[in-house]
Design a protein around this motif. Structure first.
Motif, PDB file in Angstrom:
ATOM      1  N   ASP A  33      18.236  90.297  26.270  1.00  6.67           N
ATOM      2  CA  ASP A  33      19.259  90.884  26.666  1.00  6.67           C
ATOM      3  C   ASP A  33      18.744  92.145  27.118  1.00  6.67           C
ATOM      4  O   ASP A  33      18.152  92.841  26.623  1.00  6.67           O
ATOM      5  N   GLY A  34      19.325  92.779  28.289  1.00  8.83           N
ATOM      6  CA  GLY A  34      18.805  93.892  28.996  1.00  8.83           C
ATOM      7  C   GLY A  34      20.128  94.630  29.526  1.00  8.83           C
ATOM      8  O   GLY A  34      21.018  94.098  29.824  1.00  8.83           O
ATOM      9  N   ASN A  35      20.020  95.893  29.722  1.00  7.60           N
ATOM     10  CA  ASN A  35      21.157  96.667  30.128  1.00  7.60           C
ATOM     11  C   ASN A  35      21.161  96.664  31.332  1.00  7.60           C
ATOM     12  O   ASN A  35      20.124  95.771  31.931  1.00  7.60           O
ATOM     13  N   HIS A  36      22.148  96.759  32.187  1.00  5.29           N
ATOM     14  CA  HIS A  36      22.425  96.663  33.512  1.00  5.29           C
ATOM     15  C   HIS A  36      22.175  97.555  34.574  1.00  5.29           C
ATOM     16  O   HIS A  36      22.358  97.762  35.676  1.00  5.29           O
ATOM     17  N   ASP A  37      21.304  98.815  34.123  1.00  7.79           N
ATOM     18  CA  ASP A  37      20.991  99.716  34.934  1.00  7.79           C
ATOM     19  C   ASP A  37      19.286  99.512  35.252  1.00  7.79           C
ATOM     20  O   ASP A  37      18.915  98.802  34.458  1.00  7.79           O
ATOM     21  N   TYR A  39      16.057 100.871  35.878  1.00 11.93           N
ATOM     22  CA  TYR A  39      15.030 101.934  35.726  1.00 11.93           C
ATOM     23  C   TYR A  39      13.690 101.905  36.588  1.00 11.93           C
ATOM     24  O   TYR A  39      13.408 103.100  36.871  1.00 11.93           O
ATOM     25  N   ASN A  47      14.495  97.292  31.493  1.00 12.50           N
ATOM     26  CA  ASN A  47      15.780  97.415  31.194  1.00 12.50           C
ATOM     27  C   ASN A  47      15.991  96.663  29.554  1.00 12.50           C
ATOM     28  O   ASN A  47      17.003  96.320  29.075  1.00 12.50           O
ATOM     29  N   GLU A  49      16.353  95.492  26.058  1.00 14.31           N
ATOM     30  CA  GLU A  49      16.903  95.998  24.757  1.00 14.31           C
ATOM     31  C   GLU A  49      16.631  95.133  23.523  1.00 14.31           C
ATOM     32  O   GLU A  49      16.187  95.678  22.474  1.00 14.31           O
ATOM     33  N   HIS A  63      14.999  94.134  18.438  1.00 16.98           N
ATOM     34  CA  HIS A  63      15.399  95.279  19.214  1.00 16.98           C
ATOM     35  C   HIS A  63      14.125  96.241  19.507  1.00 16.98           C
ATOM     36  O   HIS A  63      13.217  96.309  18.689  1.00 16.98           O
TER      37      HIS A  63
END
Length: 105
Positions: A33-37, A39, A47, A49, A63
């Motif tokens: 799972d990665g955030n949608h920003d 970097y 990204n 997570e 995590h």
């Protein structure tokens, strides 16, 4: 694609998660799972997570920040009781499997 009634190209790799016979042959599922920003567009893991593995009755979430999680999803399908602290050998074994699948730099 099957759920959308779209023909699957013969060159496409992967497993149809709606194919129960295929799922019975596979004991592990990996993911992240990665955030949608974005970097760093040159670092595809920037990204990240959480990495996770589901193996048999167990689900382990590794995590990047915060406490790791381990659940027996048969006994605890709602994932209410984190067993990571009580089952360090299971955490280590599933963590090793995750690293063999993919260990980000």
């Amino acid at each position: 694609l099957t759920a959308c009634e779209v023909e699957i190209p013969k060159t496409m790799a992967g497993l149809n998660l709606r194919d129960t016979a295929a799922l019975k042959k596979r004991n592990r599922v990996f993911g992240f799972d990665g955030n949608h920003d974005i970097y760093d567009w040159q670092n595809t893991t920037s990204n990240l997570e959480t990495r996770y593995i589901v193996e048999g009755d167990w689900k382990f979430l590794d995590h990047v920040e915060g406490e790791d999680e381990l659940y027996n999803i048969t006994a605890d399908p709602w994932e209410k009781k984190n067993l990571a602290g009580a089952k360090p050998k299971k955490v280590a074994a599933l963590g090793k499997a995750l690293d063999a699948w993919w260990k980000p730099e």
